[in-house]
Design a protein around this motif. Structure first.
Motif, PDB file in Angstrom:
ATOM      1  N   GLU A 137      -1.776   9.182  14.587  1.00  0.00           N
ATOM      2  CA  GLU A 137      -2.737   9.234  13.486  1.00  0.00           C
ATOM      3  C   GLU A 137      -2.071   9.668  12.192  1.00  0.00           C
ATOM      4  O   GLU A 137      -2.420   9.179  11.110  1.00  0.00           O
ATOM      5  N   ARG A 138      -1.113  10.578  12.276  1.00  0.00           N
ATOM      6  CA  ARG A 138      -0.429  11.047  11.069  1.00  0.00           C
ATOM      7  C   ARG A 138       0.463   9.949  10.493  1.00  0.00           C
ATOM      8  O   ARG A 138       0.554   9.799   9.271  1.00  0.00           O
ATOM      9  N   ALA A 139       1.097   9.189  11.383  1.00  0.00           N
ATOM     10  CA  ALA A 139       1.918   8.072  10.916  1.00  0.00           C
ATOM     11  C   ALA A 139       1.047   6.997  10.274  1.00  0.00           C
ATOM     12  O   ALA A 139       1.419   6.403   9.251  1.00  0.00           O
ATOM     13  N   ILE A 140      -0.112   6.736  10.853  1.00  0.00           N
ATOM     14  CA  ILE A 140      -1.018   5.726  10.290  1.00  0.00           C
ATOM     15  C   ILE A 140      -1.464   6.127   8.890  1.00  0.00           C
ATOM     16  O   ILE A 140      -1.615   5.275   8.003  1.00  0.00           O
ATOM     17  N   ALA A 141      -1.646   7.424   8.663  1.00  0.00           N
ATOM     18  CA  ALA A 141      -2.031   7.869   7.321  1.00  0.00           C
ATOM     19  C   ALA A 141      -0.930   7.554   6.310  1.00  0.00           C
ATOM     20  O   ALA A 141      -1.202   7.071   5.205  1.00  0.00           O
ATOM     21  N   LEU A 142       0.330   7.795   6.683  1.00  0.00           N
ATOM     22  CA  LEU A 142       1.442   7.475   5.789  1.00  0.00           C
ATOM     23  C   LEU A 142       1.564   5.965   5.602  1.00  0.00           C
ATOM     24  O   LEU A 142       1.805   5.481   4.490  1.00  0.00           O
ATOM     25  N   GLN A 143       1.384   5.220   6.678  1.00  0.00           N
ATOM     26  CA  GLN A 143       1.429   3.762   6.580  1.00  0.00           C
ATOM     27  C   GLN A 143       0.343   3.242   5.637  1.00  0.00           C
ATOM     28  O   GLN A 143       0.573   2.307   4.869  1.00  0.00           O
ATOM     29  N   GLY A 144      -0.827   3.876   5.681  1.00  0.00           N
ATOM     30  CA  GLY A 144      -1.896   3.467   4.780  1.00  0.00           C
ATOM     31  C   GLY A 144      -1.529   3.679   3.316  1.00  0.00           C
ATOM     32  O   GLY A 144      -1.873   2.860   2.457  1.00  0.00           O
ATOM     33  N   GLU A 145      -0.829   4.776   3.023  1.00  0.00           N
ATOM     34  CA  GLU A 145      -0.382   5.012   1.651  1.00  0.00           C
ATOM     35  C   GLU A 145       0.631   3.962   1.222  1.00  0.00           C
ATOM     36  O   GLU A 145       0.628   3.508   0.067  1.00  0.00           O
ATOM     37  N   ILE A 146       1.503   3.562   2.142  1.00  0.00           N
ATOM     38  CA  ILE A 146       2.506   2.542   1.838  1.00  0.00           C
ATOM     39  C   ILE A 146       1.837   1.189   1.574  1.00  0.00           C
ATOM     40  O   ILE A 146       2.223   0.455   0.659  1.00  0.00           O
ATOM     41  N   LEU A 147       0.844   0.877   2.372  1.00  0.00           N
ATOM     42  CA  LEU A 147       0.195  -0.434   2.276  1.00  0.00           C
ATOM     43  C   LEU A 147      -0.779  -0.541   1.119  1.00  0.00           C
ATOM     44  O   LEU A 147      -0.928  -1.614   0.525  1.00  0.00           O
ATOM     45  N   GLY A 148      -1.466   0.542   0.797  1.00  0.00           N
ATOM     46  CA  GLY A 148      -2.517   0.430  -0.205  1.00  0.00           C
ATOM     47  C   GLY A 148      -2.673   1.611  -1.133  1.00  0.00           C
ATOM     48  O   GLY A 148      -3.622   1.665  -1.912  1.00  0.00           O
ATOM     49  N   GLY A 149      -1.743   2.560  -1.081  1.00  0.00           N
ATOM     50  CA  GLY A 149      -1.832   3.728  -1.942  1.00  0.00           C
ATOM     51  C   GLY A 149      -1.254   3.460  -3.316  1.00  0.00           C
ATOM     52  O   GLY A 149      -0.799   2.350  -3.619  1.00  0.00           O
ATOM     53  N   PRO A 150      -1.258   4.466  -4.178  1.00  0.00           N
ATOM     54  CA  PRO A 150      -0.723   4.294  -5.541  1.00  0.00           C
ATOM     55  C   PRO A 150       0.785   4.133  -5.527  1.00  0.00           C
ATOM     56  O   PRO A 150       1.467   4.631  -4.622  1.00  0.00           O
TER      57      PRO A 150
END
Length: 207
Positions: free
Chosen positions: A81-94
């Protein structure tokens, strides 16, 4: 393997598709992970046994072993879950970590964010990566990190982008980070800057 679009890049894998669970299986999984997280935080990863986790979670030892195999499997599940949060920032974060920045800036941002992730969760990452030979390279998250770094290096027009991505990730492995921080007593912020410079060098089109 499921994918999400990276905005200005290709789709990247973030892990296997969710598997529908029976309500009791899902409940046991949540209880086991909550118990493992609490015990690891209280006593340290190396002092906790699978039997301890089963007892604290109130689930059978056989159920725990079938679901997670060993402590490395528990660690991998907790990290997911923690890795998915970082992946989400990479894919769609600022930007610069997310889409919208030049690839060289995104590569440096990814390198420093991933190093901080490794350092923050070091004991769990060590357990998940060293439980069996080659475990680091077989993790679903490794495929994501490698493909993302390769995509950015390819956008820079460098030779051998996949090999460079794998060299970068080898330098960010939990064993290497642990050696720097714990054995050598290196400062994390100094390492962040040094690895940022390495990312710059690997992404230089003239090399």
């Amino acid at each position: 393997m499921s994918t999400h679009a990276a905005g200005d890049g290709p789709s990247l894998p973030i892990g296997p598709p969710p598997v529908r669970e029976r309500a009791d299986a899902a409940r046991n999984r949540r209880r086991a992970l909550a118990a493992a997280e609490a015990l690891f935080a209280e006593r340290g990863v190396h002092s906790v046994t699978m039997d301890d986790v089963a007892a604290a979670a109130g689930v059978g030892k056989g159920t725990l072993y079938r679901r997670f195999t060993d402590k490395g499997g528990l660690a991998s599940a907790l990290l997911s879950e923690r890795a998915i949060a970082l992946q989400g920032e990479i894919l769609g974060g600022p930007p610069p970590l997310g889409p919208g920045a030049p690839p060289e800036l995104r590569l440096r941002a990814f390198t420093t964010a991933y190093l901080r992730f490794q350092a923050t969760h070091l004991d769990l990452v060590l357990l998940s990566e060293t439980s069996t030979p080659g475990a680091r390279l077989r993790k679903g998250s490794y495929a994501f990190w490698a493909q993302h770094a390769e995509m950015l290096l390819r956008a820079r027009g460098v030779r051998d982008p996949l090999e460079r991505a794998e060299v970068l990730l080898a330098g960010l492995s939990a064993e290497q980070v642990s050696s720097w921080l714990r054995d050598q007593g290196r400062d994390l912020e100094a390492l962040v800057e040094a690895m940022g410079r390495l990312a710059d060098a690997l992404g230089s089109a003239g090399t």
